[in-house]
Enzyme design. Structure first.
Site, mmCIF file in Angstrom:
data_model
loop_
_atom_site.group_PDB
_atom_site.id
_atom_site.type_symbol
_atom_site.label_atom_id
_atom_site.label_comp_id
_atom_site.label_asym_id
_atom_site.label_seq_id
_atom_site.Cartn_x
_atom_site.Cartn_y
_atom_site.Cartn_z
ATOM 1 N N CYS A 138 0.826 -1.199 0.000
ATOM 2 C CA CYS A 138 0.000 0.000 0.000
ATOM 3 C C CYS A 138 0.867 1.258 0.000
ATOM 4 O O CYS A 138 1.390 1.625 -1.049
ATOM 5 C CB CYS A 138 -0.989 -0.043 1.156
ATOM 6 N N HIS A 149 -3.555 -4.868 0.222
ATOM 7 C CA HIS A 149 -2.871 -5.481 1.364
ATOM 8 C C HIS A 149 -2.944 -6.999 1.251
ATOM 9 O O HIS A 149 -3.869 -7.614 1.798
ATOM 10 C CB HIS A 149 -3.537 -5.052 2.676
ATOM 11 N N GLU A 209 -1.424 -9.150 2.792
ATOM 12 C CA GLU A 209 -1.274 -9.834 4.088
ATOM 13 C C GLU A 209 -2.601 -10.302 4.677
ATOM 14 O O GLU A 209 -2.649 -11.254 5.441
ATOM 15 C CB GLU A 209 -0.540 -8.928 5.088
HETATM 16 N N1 GLN Z 1 -1.820 6.626 3.052
HETATM 17 C C1 GLN Z 1 -2.001 5.918 1.824
HETATM 18 C C2 GLN Z 1 -3.396 6.090 1.268
HETATM 19 O O1 GLN Z 1 -4.286 6.447 1.971
HETATM 20 C C3 GLN Z 1 -1.683 4.437 2.011
HETATM 21 C C4 GLN Z 1 -2.629 3.738 2.917
HETATM 22 C C5 GLN Z 1 -2.116 2.431 3.431
HETATM 23 O O2 GLN Z 1 -0.917 2.174 3.391
HETATM 24 N N2 GLN Z 1 -2.990 1.584 3.924
HETATM 25 O O3 GLN Z 1 -3.620 5.841 0.099
#
Ligand code: GLN
Length: 552
Positions: A394, A525, A527
């Site tokens: 992410c 994600h 994970e």
């Molecule tokens: N801050 C980034 C966004 O909002 C990444 C979010 C995250 O890593 N879950 O897109």
């Protein structure tokens, strides 16, 4: 068609202190019952006012676990999904805030038909309704409900009240398991039962008698103390279960079965169940054994900022990432060693970057805001130039793209709008669908959340790892790769190997294998989908690259 038997409910509550493993106990109970042929679902109740876990800083509450349907929940939900191998839904999670919010909305909609709506019974009734609904929707034989917090706290009283009322409604179908802690004071050298006796009495004051007591402690509980607890806490002696600290959490269900817990639970619940499923049980045992036996190490640097709480390191903020790495390492007979690196350090002392050479791989997990971001970008550059396997999750993917734009495309002020909205080169921009939410400061539950489809490009690391073209992965973000920069980034060698089905959202970025052994980031994600018995293909590919680096 045969009439379905009554659904059974197991409430799990904690005594003496928090952090004794109620979540893993609930997950393990689920696993051993599932292994007896019962269909099981789990519910987590969190006593806080937050409507969900999404607005909390991970150093406050640990990881935010995202469900397929996009609900932002407690990390215990991840344990349930991983142990049970199932996908849970928003029905499986509730907080005080959510329950009150629903009751108040119903009241505003005249659903209480003019009655005076009161904390008791309307709050517990709402809780009960949710529990029953979750059981029904999952077509479950058994619903396991973990009540957060410890007995005696003010916060979870209404949930205990709901549990008590459930017992009155279904006397034969509701049972209580208490997970309690037995300290062994070092100067005394003996396991003490008194705190647990008091905790049971406190629970009794809520009108609840535990049927089973799980005795957590550093060591096993001996017969003498089992008898003592049994006598003073009104629990049949065979139903006090010794639960000493284990080598890993995966041994806990195995220990429970040594204590014949699934037999005992089925007996109290009055359900007929089949003999343990040998094949499934052996796969679990094989996995738990791998967790013990994998001796060769693979060294992983985790670079982020949600580690520190006072003088302690809180790895809980990234629980699912750690689990995902473990599963993929164990199947390759490797034991992962994690080092937590605060990215802020790479800003203050860039010479520290050299230290990254000693790791076999680098992971940058999800994150928000600007603190430590420049340090991460510096370490991504170091990983790229020194061919250290890099896996960005992410934010870790977004920062990979920024690093590439700055150092390969020479766009020096490339940035994300999240960090520097004033930059001329916003390579990571806010998603169209998010603008309105941000304008209204409506932050709760409003990110791009949950499972979305993506299509993979042939011939890429991602496509080979998944061995399929179409994937569904879970998301939690507001920002995305700015489409205006995609052509330039690709012209300079970065590959967007995963995209949303319409093609406009970049889901995976990577460098080709010829250029770097593993330099890959995902907007989602991965994970959240890694399971002990089916490790996640991208994590497995990453660990493979780490093992190869070691050999180099
Ligand atoms: N801050 C980034 C966004 O909002 C990444 C979010 C995250 O890593 N879950 O897109």
């Amino acid at each position: 068609m045969a009439k379905k038997k009554n659904c059974k409910y197991i409430f799990v509550v904690g005594g003496v202190i928090s952090g004794v493993g109620k979540g893993v106990t609930s997950s393990s109970i689920g696993l051993i019952l599932k292994n007896r042929g019962l269909s099981v679902t789990s519910i987590k109740i969190d006593p806080y006012i937050n409507v969900d876990a999404g607005t909390m800083n991970p150093t406050e509450h640990g990881e935010v676990f995202v469900l397929n349907d996009g609900n932002e929940t407690d990390q215990d939900m991840g344990n349930y999904e991983r142990f049970l191998g199932i996908d849970l839904t928003r029905l499986n999670y509730m907080t005080t805030g959510l329950v009150y919010q629903t009751v108040i909305e119903k009241e505003r909609n005249l659903e209480y038909k003019g009655k005076c709506v009161e904390v008791v019974p309307h709050i517990p009734l709402e809780v009960m309704g949710r529990i029953k609904e979750a059981g029904k929707r999952a077509d479950a034989d058994v619903v396991i409900i973990e009540i957060g917090g410890t007995v005696g706290e003010y916060q979870n009283m209404l949930f205990l009240e709901a549990a008590r009322m459930m017992k009155i409604e279904y006397p034969k179908d509701v049972i209580f398991v208490m997970v309690s802690y037995l300290p062994t004071p070092s100067k005394v050298g003996e396991m003490k039962t008194k705190p647990t006796q008091n905790a049971v009495r406190t629970l009794n004051a809520s009108g609840i008698q535990p049927d089973i007591l799980i005795a957590r402690g550093e060591t096993s509980l001996d017969e003498k103390r089992k008898e003592k607890i049994s006598l003073f806490c009104n629990i049949l002696s065979g139903r006090v279960i010794s639960a000493p600290d284990m080598h890993s959490i995966y041994d806990i269900p195995i220990n429970f079965e040594k204590e014949k817990l699934s037999d005992k639970l089925c007996d109290i619940l009055g359900v007929t169940c089949r003999k343990p499923d040998k094949k499934a049980w052996n796969s679990w045992k094989k996995f738990a054994k791998l967790a013990h036996d994998s001796k060769d190490i693979v060294k992983i640097a985790m670079i982020g900022k949600y580690f520190e709480t006072g003088d302690f390191i809180l790895s809980d903020s990234y629980l699912s990432v750690i689990e995902a790495i473990k599963y993929s390492a164990y199947v390759q007979n490797r034991k992962p060693i994690f080092t937590w690196l605060n990215s802020v350090d790479f800003e203050k002392s860039p010479e520290k970057l050299k230290g990254l050479k000693k790791y076999d791989g680098i992971v940058v997990p999800g994150g928000f805001g600007s603190r430590g971001v420049e340090g991460i970008i510096n370490s991504v550059k170091f990983a790229r130039e020194n061919k250290i396997p890099y896996f960005g999750l992410c934010y870790g993917m977004q920062l990979l793209v920024i690093e590439y734009a700055r150092n390969v495309l020479k766009i020096k002020d490339a940035n994300t709008r999240e960090v520097n909205p004033g930059s001329k080169n916003i390579v990571i921009d806010v998603m169209e669908s998010q603008k309105e939410h941000l304008k209204k400061s409506s932050y709760g539950g409003s990110m791009r959340l949950g499972g979305y489809k993506a299509l993979l490009r042939d011939g890429t690391i991602a496509r080979r790892a998944y061995s399929k073209k179409e994937i569904i992965e879970r998301h939690r973000h507001r920002y995305e790769v700015n489409p205006a920069f995609i052509a330039d980034l690709e012209a300079k060698g970065l590959i967007f190997s995963g995209r949303s089905p319409e093609g406009h959202l970049m889901e995976i970025a990577e460098l080709p294998k010829e250029k770097h052994p593993f330099f890959l980031g995902t907007q989602f994600h991965p994970e959240f989908l890694a399971r002990p018995l089916s490790p996640h293909p991208l994590f497995t590919a990453f660990i493979k690259a780490c093992i190869n680096k070691k050999k180099r």
